[in-house]
Write a protein that holds these residues in place. Sequence first.
Motif, PDB file in Angstrom:
ATOM      1  N   GLU A  35       0.547  -1.261   0.099  1.00 53.12           N
ATOM      2  CA  GLU A  35       0.045   0.182   0.030  1.00 53.12           C
ATOM      3  C   GLU A  35       0.794   1.236  -0.081  1.00 53.12           C
ATOM      4  N   LYS A  36       2.025   1.145   0.150  1.00 52.96           N
ATOM      5  CA  LYS A  36       3.123   2.333   0.564  1.00 52.96           C
ATOM      6  C   LYS A  36       3.936   2.269  -0.532  1.00 52.96           C
ATOM      7  N   PHE A  37       4.598   0.943  -1.007  1.00 51.07           N
ATOM      8  CA  PHE A  37       5.627   0.840  -1.795  1.00 51.07           C
ATOM      9  C   PHE A  37       5.542  -0.508  -2.718  1.00 51.07           C
ATOM     10  N   GLN A  38       5.790  -0.451  -4.198  1.00 53.56           N
ATOM     11  CA  GLN A  38       5.599  -1.620  -4.775  1.00 53.56           C
ATOM     12  C   GLN A  38       6.788  -1.450  -5.798  1.00 53.56           C
ATOM     13  N   ILE A  39       7.706  -2.796  -6.173  1.00 52.54           N
ATOM     14  CA  ILE A  39       8.602  -2.689  -7.074  1.00 52.54           C
ATOM     15  C   ILE A  39       8.380  -4.026  -7.775  1.00 52.54           C
ATOM     16  N   GLU A  40       8.905  -4.050  -9.111  1.00 49.87           N
ATOM     17  CA  GLU A  40       8.869  -5.215  -9.931  1.00 49.87           C
ATOM     18  C   GLU A  40      10.074  -4.916 -10.893  1.00 49.87           C
ATOM     19  N   LYS A  44       6.240   2.167  -7.841  1.00 50.28           N
ATOM     20  CA  LYS A  44       5.352   2.972  -7.450  1.00 50.28           C
ATOM     21  C   LYS A  44       5.051   3.070  -6.082  1.00 50.28           C
ATOM     22  N   GLY A  45       4.543   4.083  -5.582  1.00 52.56           N
ATOM     23  CA  GLY A  45       4.348   4.296  -4.126  1.00 52.56           C
ATOM     24  C   GLY A  45       3.348   5.216  -3.822  1.00 52.56           C
ATOM     25  N   HIS A  46       2.814   5.457  -2.677  1.00 52.78           N
ATOM     26  CA  HIS A  46       1.676   6.294  -2.209  1.00 52.78           C
ATOM     27  C   HIS A  46       2.002   7.093  -0.850  1.00 52.78           C
ATOM     28  N   VAL A  47       2.295   8.238  -0.753  1.00 51.56           N
ATOM     29  CA  VAL A  47       2.716   9.110   0.226  1.00 51.56           C
ATOM     30  C   VAL A  47       1.529  10.366   0.297  1.00 51.56           C
ATOM     31  N   ARG A  67      -1.410  12.291  -0.411  1.00 52.05           N
ATOM     32  CA  ARG A  67      -2.265  12.247  -1.458  1.00 52.05           C
ATOM     33  C   ARG A  67      -1.502  12.117  -2.764  1.00 52.05           C
ATOM     34  N   THR A  68       0.107  11.919  -2.531  1.00 50.78           N
ATOM     35  CA  THR A  68       0.625  11.667  -3.750  1.00 50.78           C
ATOM     36  C   THR A  68       0.784  10.324  -4.104  1.00 50.78           C
ATOM     37  N   TYR A  69       0.485  10.074  -5.469  1.00 49.04           N
ATOM     38  CA  TYR A  69       0.921   8.664  -6.012  1.00 49.04           C
ATOM     39  C   TYR A  69       2.080   9.026  -7.168  1.00 49.04           C
ATOM     40  N   TRP A  70       3.164   8.217  -6.908  1.00 47.51           N
ATOM     41  CA  TRP A  70       4.375   8.380  -7.580  1.00 47.51           C
ATOM     42  C   TRP A  70       4.586   7.049  -8.343  1.00 47.51           C
ATOM     43  N   SER A  71       5.277   7.086  -9.619  1.00 44.68           N
ATOM     44  CA  SER A  71       5.831   6.021 -10.286  1.00 44.68           C
ATOM     45  C   SER A  71       6.970   6.303 -10.909  1.00 44.68           C
ATOM     46  N   VAL A  72       8.000   5.174 -11.105  1.00 44.84           N
ATOM     47  CA  VAL A  72       9.383   5.542 -11.777  1.00 44.84           C
ATOM     48  C   VAL A  72       9.586   4.232 -12.322  1.00 44.84           C
ATOM     49  N   ASN A  73       9.885   4.258 -13.716  1.00 45.62           N
ATOM     50  CA  ASN A  73      10.054   3.074 -14.616  1.00 45.62           C
ATOM     51  C   ASN A  73      11.435   3.252 -15.321  1.00 45.62           C
ATOM     52  N   ALA A  74      12.398   2.312 -15.289  1.00 50.02           N
ATOM     53  CA  ALA A  74      13.630   2.179 -16.005  1.00 50.02           C
ATOM     54  C   ALA A  74      13.803   0.934 -16.847  1.00 50.02           C
ATOM     55  N   GLU A  75      14.499   1.197 -17.950  1.00 49.52           N
ATOM     56  CA  GLU A  75      14.770  -0.048 -18.812  1.00 49.52           C
ATOM     57  C   GLU A  75      15.849  -0.925 -18.311  1.00 49.52           C
ATOM     58  N   LYS A  76      16.766  -0.313 -17.378  1.00 53.84           N
ATOM     59  CA  LYS A  76      17.998  -1.056 -16.884  1.00 53.84           C
ATOM     60  C   LYS A  76      18.432  -0.043 -15.615  1.00 53.84           C
ATOM     61  N   ALA A  77      18.849  -0.797 -14.474  1.00 53.95           N
ATOM     62  CA  ALA A  77      19.174   0.046 -13.574  1.00 53.95           C
ATOM     63  C   ALA A  77      20.507  -0.898 -12.802  1.00 53.95           C
ATOM     64  N   SER A  78      21.768  -0.245 -12.580  1.00 48.00           N
ATOM     65  CA  SER A  78      22.704  -1.087 -11.932  1.00 48.00           C
ATOM     66  C   SER A  78      23.019  -0.013 -10.665  1.00 48.00           C
ATOM     67  N   GLY A  79      23.421  -0.963  -9.451  1.00 51.27           N
ATOM     68  CA  GLY A  79      23.745  -0.335  -8.455  1.00 51.27           C
ATOM     69  C   GLY A  79      24.556  -0.997  -7.338  1.00 51.27           C
ATOM     70  N   ARG A  80      25.173  -0.433  -6.667  1.00 52.22           N
ATOM     71  CA  ARG A  80      25.680  -0.932  -5.518  1.00 52.22           C
ATOM     72  C   ARG A  80      25.250  -0.564  -3.897  1.00 52.22           C
ATOM     73  N   VAL A  81      25.135  -1.695  -2.917  1.00 52.08           N
ATOM     74  CA  VAL A  81      24.484  -1.397  -1.668  1.00 52.08           C
ATOM     75  C   VAL A  81      26.038  -1.537  -0.699  1.00 52.08           C
ATOM     76  N   ARG A 111      -6.351  13.029   1.618  1.00 46.18           N
ATOM     77  CA  ARG A 111      -4.730  12.833   2.192  1.00 46.18           C
ATOM     78  C   ARG A 111      -4.868  11.932   3.357  1.00 46.18           C
ATOM     79  N   THR A 112      -3.882  10.898   3.028  1.00 46.97           N
ATOM     80  CA  THR A 112      -3.781   9.816   4.286  1.00 46.97           C
ATOM     81  C   THR A 112      -3.057  10.584   5.375  1.00 46.97           C
ATOM     82  N   PRO A 113      -3.809  10.248   6.602  1.00 42.88           N
ATOM     83  CA  PRO A 113      -2.920  10.872   7.729  1.00 42.88           C
ATOM     84  C   PRO A 113      -1.680  10.178   8.113  1.00 42.88           C
TER      85      PRO A 113
END
Length: 752
Positions: free
Chosen positions: A62-67, A87-90, A92-106, A136-138
């Motif tokens: 309900e707050k964050f999803q990734i696939e 995509k996520g929800h904070v 009243r704001t619903y956001w989404s980001v798509n990328a063809e490819k992502a590389s990273g380091r943790v 607006r979600t409290p």
Amino acid sequence: MNSAAKDAGPARQAWQRLPPRVRTWVARIALALALLYALYVIAGNVFINTPLGEWVANRKPEKFQIEWGGGYTFWPGRATVHDVKMKGHVARTYWSVNAEKASGRVAIWPLLRKTVRVPEVVAEGVTGGAQMKGERTPPPQARPGGWVLQFDRIRTDSIRGGYFGDLVLEGQGRAEVGFYKQLRGGALELMPSTAHFDNARLKSGKEELLRDGRIDARFAIARHTRAQAPGIRKLLLTDAALELDGKASAIKVDVDPQGKVTLTNVPGEGKAQVKLGLARGEVMPGSRVRWNVPVSGRDATGAMHRSALDVALDVDRDMHLVARTPAQHTGRVSLDADLMVRGTKILLAPPHESLRELLPRSSGHVVGRWHFASLRWLGRMFSDAPWLALDGSGLVDADVRVVDGKVAGGSRVTVPEVDAIAHVMGNRISGRASADARLDAGPNDELLPSLDLRMQRFNVAADDAPSQPYIEGNDLQLSLKTLSGVEREAMRQPGAMRELGNALKAHLTFANAKVPDLRAYNRYLPNEHIRFDGGSGTLSGDLTLDGAGVIGQGTLGVDAKAARMHLAGLALRTDMDTDLRLRRADIKRRNFTIDGSRVSLNNVSFTEPGGESRSGWWTRIDLDRAHMDWDKPISINGRVRVAMKDVGFLLSMFSKQRDYPKWVFKLIGSGQAQVSAKVQWSGDTLTLDNVQADNQRYQVKARLRLHGKSRTGSLYAHWGVLSTAVAVNNGNRDFHVMHAREWYDAQPALLR
């Protein structure tokens, strides 16, 4: 032997010189590391390429999803995935980001401190955005111990586009963003970030706003908790800069016949150049905006108009805004605005106080022409006149001066056409009018609104029957003026006319308005004794009003030809000319002094009770001292002077001609009469008392009361040595020939 063999020889010799036990442990460790690496590669890739990874990441959907569509990892903490969708929800704001490819380091070790630190993420083919919807979600209550998400650098050189609500950005972009966020309501920080777009295209829905644009942006938000800076207050912790250069679309302004204004963006050759900086609520010196757009469309009449709009903003120690339509353009829409705002601060804490603080720092002028779908705001300038309403759509010419955030003297607003309604003493005056409103400066620099209103055509109806107008006229003029404090104070002095002691006075004038049917006035008359039975006429007025729409003083004139009337039981036809002079005596009871008023009846023809017809009679009635209550029906009392051709009408009010002694009606041929009397007209009762009609040849005295169908009174007539008196009691007549004067004088007065 080649060089490789030579190099390998010493290494092998060194390995062989190691003790067998050491060689065994080294081999075991190497094998273990190889197995661990192989295990990591297998487990990591299984995690990435099976639903397990998404299941772990999406524990709070309900707050964050990734696939993602698949990926790989060959080193601990490093991974590459394809077809990423987040995509996520904070609130009243619903956001989404798509990328063809992502590389990273943790970073591994910070995980032991409940910190997910990502030094770098590189993304390709990025799109995304946000929109506001729903309630607006409290926010959750802040709790200690939340994990920390720290992304030091998220970089992409291939942004495809983005959106915010209906605003869509397309083009070739790159960006570098970093942020810090502690979960469970902890602190948030947006690290110094940048974005750049080439060939940018900005749209609002399907309408293009900008094309062939270049955009550079820098932004950062200082670390804070939600309690420290909720909602829009984050802007007070924000540093941002925007540079934009591109081709702006044109604006089309269409006004339909009902006054509805439609604004649309259409392809055009406009120009937009922006260089803006914002630092913790202040616009940075050196900021500037240049925006030029063509403007076209149709006005309410269907006529085409073309113009252009130039907007310029320059920031130094102050902010200077200029917006104007070039002089060479002659459209139905024009603007020339020049405003200076002292200082550069535009945001305060709390932010909703920003505009209130910004206005007192603003000075300048706005001159322009614009079509408004509703002109109701114009009437609100005169809150002291609730009886006046202005509405409808119309074109407005304005010249407004602003000093320290307040509209200053010398400002004016002109409206060629506006729907106007004025409620005056139970009457509704309405019509299409032109209006000229001004703001003048008073003796103590107070603002004094004034208004000149002119109706080319108007009609008047009763408030309780607005759809049935009974007066139609041309060229009505209404002027309103706000009284200064000095004027109001003078009206409070002894001897001043206090009834007009409120903040507004008005002047209403019109002439020769048509009254198609005089019977419309019967609502104000006691119909049993005085009424119109037909005919038409005209009405003229010259009146002063107060802020309540009540008449203070003035005149009303009624002119009628061949009007049919019913007066004191007699039917007559007459030309009538009434000059009613009003001066208010009691503001609460709507009581007026009408001294000096006059009623003239000419070419009067009437039929006496006995059937005899008269014509060519006339009378002029002057009200020396009289009062009138403006009500339904109207009430009048006072003393009158009357000049009449003869006393025939007066005699007919008491009896038939054949009932009088024959000599009495010889009075009719004995010349004009001067008459004085007391009059009281209240409700359905008309009373005449102390009536005295005489000339050098005769004398007539009378008193008469008409109440409903009842008629009572007495009359005395004297001619030479002859005299008679008559008592009237409804249908009964009692004549007194002997001692007529003594009998008449003994009758009680009807009015005191």
